[in-house]
Design an enzyme around this catalytic site. Structure first.
Site, PDB file in Angstrom:
ATOM      1  N   CYS A   1      40.493  38.109  55.225  1.00 38.70           N
ATOM      2  CA  CYS A   1      39.740  38.708  54.116  1.00 38.70           C
ATOM      3  C   CYS A   1      38.587  37.763  53.794  1.00 38.70           C
ATOM      4  O   CYS A   1      38.181  36.972  54.653  1.00 38.70           O
ATOM      5  CB  CYS A   1      40.651  38.992  52.917  1.00 38.70           C
ATOM      6  SG  CYS A   1      41.475  37.532  52.239  1.00 38.70           S
TER       7      CYS A   1
ATOM      8  N   ARG B   1      44.077  39.055  49.424  1.00 42.77           N
ATOM      9  CA  ARG B   1      44.603  40.098  50.314  1.00 42.77           C
ATOM     10  C   ARG B   1      45.290  39.588  51.569  1.00 42.77           C
ATOM     11  O   ARG B   1      46.403  40.014  51.893  1.00 42.77           O
ATOM     12  CB  ARG B   1      43.481  41.071  50.700  1.00 42.77           C
ATOM     13  CG  ARG B   1      43.006  41.920  49.556  1.00 42.77           C
ATOM     14  CD  ARG B   1      41.689  42.597  49.873  1.00 42.77           C
ATOM     15  NE  ARG B   1      40.599  41.626  49.969  1.00 42.77           N
ATOM     16  CZ  ARG B   1      39.347  41.907  50.297  1.00 42.77           C
ATOM     17  NH1 ARG B   1      39.024  43.154  50.583  1.00 42.77           N
ATOM     18  NH2 ARG B   1      38.430  40.963  50.330  1.00 42.77           N
TER      19      ARG B   1
ATOM     20  N   ASP C   1      39.108  44.911  47.450  1.00 45.87           N
ATOM     21  CA  ASP C   1      39.145  43.527  46.956  1.00 45.87           C
ATOM     22  C   ASP C   1      39.674  43.529  45.517  1.00 45.87           C
ATOM     23  O   ASP C   1      39.037  44.113  44.628  1.00 45.87           O
ATOM     24  CB  ASP C   1      37.720  42.975  47.001  1.00 45.87           C
ATOM     25  CG  ASP C   1      37.650  41.514  46.607  1.00 45.87           C
ATOM     26  OD1 ASP C   1      38.650  40.970  46.113  1.00 45.87           O
ATOM     27  OD2 ASP C   1      36.574  40.921  46.790  1.00 45.87           O
TER      28      ASP C   1
HETATM   29  P1  4NP Z   1      40.286  37.914  49.010  1.00 45.80           P
HETATM   30  O1  4NP Z   1      39.689  37.995  47.513  1.00 45.80           O
HETATM   31  O2  4NP Z   1      39.099  38.027  49.936  1.00 45.80           O
HETATM   32  O3  4NP Z   1      41.194  39.081  49.102  1.00 45.80           O
HETATM   33  O4  4NP Z   1      40.981  36.571  49.114  1.00 45.80           O
HETATM   34  C1  4NP Z   1      38.670  37.172  47.041  1.00 45.80           C
HETATM   35  C2  4NP Z   1      38.920  35.867  46.757  1.00 45.80           C
HETATM   36  C3  4NP Z   1      37.919  35.051  46.264  1.00 45.80           C
HETATM   37  C4  4NP Z   1      36.663  35.573  46.086  1.00 45.80           C
HETATM   38  C5  4NP Z   1      36.399  36.907  46.377  1.00 45.80           C
HETATM   39  C6  4NP Z   1      37.403  37.706  46.863  1.00 45.80           C
HETATM   40  N1  4NP Z   1      35.635  34.737  45.567  1.00 45.80           N
HETATM   41  O5  4NP Z   1      34.512  35.244  45.336  1.00 45.80           O
HETATM   42  O6  4NP Z   1      35.857  33.518  45.364  1.00 45.80           O
END
Ligand code: 4NP
Length: 157
Positions: free
Chosen positions: A10, A16, A125
């Site tokens: 991700c 995720r 997300d």
């Molecule tokens: P992930 O979610 O891609 O599912 O781990 C996110 C985690 C952190 C961030 C964005 C989405 N961020 O902008 O730091």
């Protein structure tokens, strides 16, 4: 069949993909399928960090402790080391393509394209959402993980 190696990807590797990794480990174990699994983020924002507390909470509701997981960033080497690289949304797929060295062995797929009837749908997300969004994430990734286990168990890799 050699042990399939699967990497879930991700953006941050804290929301995720750790849940996808946990769901896939569980689904594979239930099916008696030996697998090697990891997860990574395309960004380096959370390298070395544990999963988001909301992901830890959600996995915990399913009896799985993901608190020891640590964030890491996707690298070109992963395309040589893994058989499958599974992204969560279209933005991930674009970012994954930018890292793809082009001569690896990994088959790159968006998670819900593995789930019949859900092709083209993204695992949303949940970062800006609440615990309910993480519940939805779990539902999506656990269904996708079970579909991938069924595909690998059938020997179609
Ligand atoms: P992930 O979610 O891609 O599912 O781990 C996110 C985690 C952190 C961030 C964005 C989405 N961020 O902008 O730091």
């Amino acid at each position: 069949m050699s042990t399939p190696r699967v990497l879930f990807v991700c953006l941050g590797n804290i929301c995720r993909s750790p849940l996808a990794e946990a769901a896939f480990r569980r689904a594979a174990k239930k099916a008696g399928l030996e697998v090697q699994v990891d997860s990574a983020g395309t960004a380096n924002y959370h390298v070395g960090e544990p999963p988001d507390p909301r992901s830890i909470e959600e996995a915990g509701r399913h009896g799985i402790d993901i608190s020891p997981y640590r964030g890491r960033q996707l690298s070109a080497r992963d395309f040589h080391e893994f058989d499958h690289i599974v992204g969560m949304d279209r933005s991930n797929m674009t970012n994954i393509a930018h890292v793809d060295p082009g001569d690896g062995k990994a088959k790159v797929t968006m998670m819900l394209d593995l789930l019949s009837g859900h092709e083209g749908r993204e695992v949303a997300d949940p970062w800006y959402g609440g615990q309910d969004n993480f519940r939805d994430t779990w539902d999506d990734v656990s269904r996708g993980a079970e579909a991938l286990v069924a595909i690998l168990s059938d020997g179609h890799s």
